[in-house]
Write a protein that holds these residues in place. Structure first.
Motif: not given
Length: 95
Positions: A3-11, A52-60
């Motif tokens: 998983y990518k370094r900033n992915s919430h699935l990494r752990a 738009d809410l968090y400045g990062d599309s990865n928090f969907w």
């Protein structure tokens, strides 16, 4: 699994090549959340709403976590006029 370094699935633990049970990196805090009504620009676009809410599309994925009874499919369940709960930006910033 890579998983990518900033992915919430990494752990998420992996054993014998299989992903274990996913444990979200946060527990919903409904005192740090607001109601939000899906407008046309966010229909089927959790990534755009997250950006738009968090400045990062990865928090969907937080929309699914906070709205388990309303959102089973994070794309197709974002329909026009649907009222959902969204965590506040300052709460997400702590992740």
């Amino acid at each position: 699994m890579g998983y990518k370094r900033n992915s919430h699935l990494r752990a998420t633990p992996v054993a014998n090549g299989y992903t274990s049970i996913y444990v979200p990196p946060l527990v919903p805090d409904f005192t740090q959340a607001d109601n939000f009504t899906i407008t046309q620009q966010y229909v089927k676009r959790p990534d755009l709403l997250s950006y738009d809410l968090y400045g990062d599309s990865n928090f969907w994925w937080v929309f699914v976590l906070y709205n388990r009874n309303l959102i089973l499919d994070p794309i197709n369940d974002l329909t026009l006029g649907k009222k959902i709960i969204v965590p506040r930006r300052n709460f997400i910033a702590g992740i």
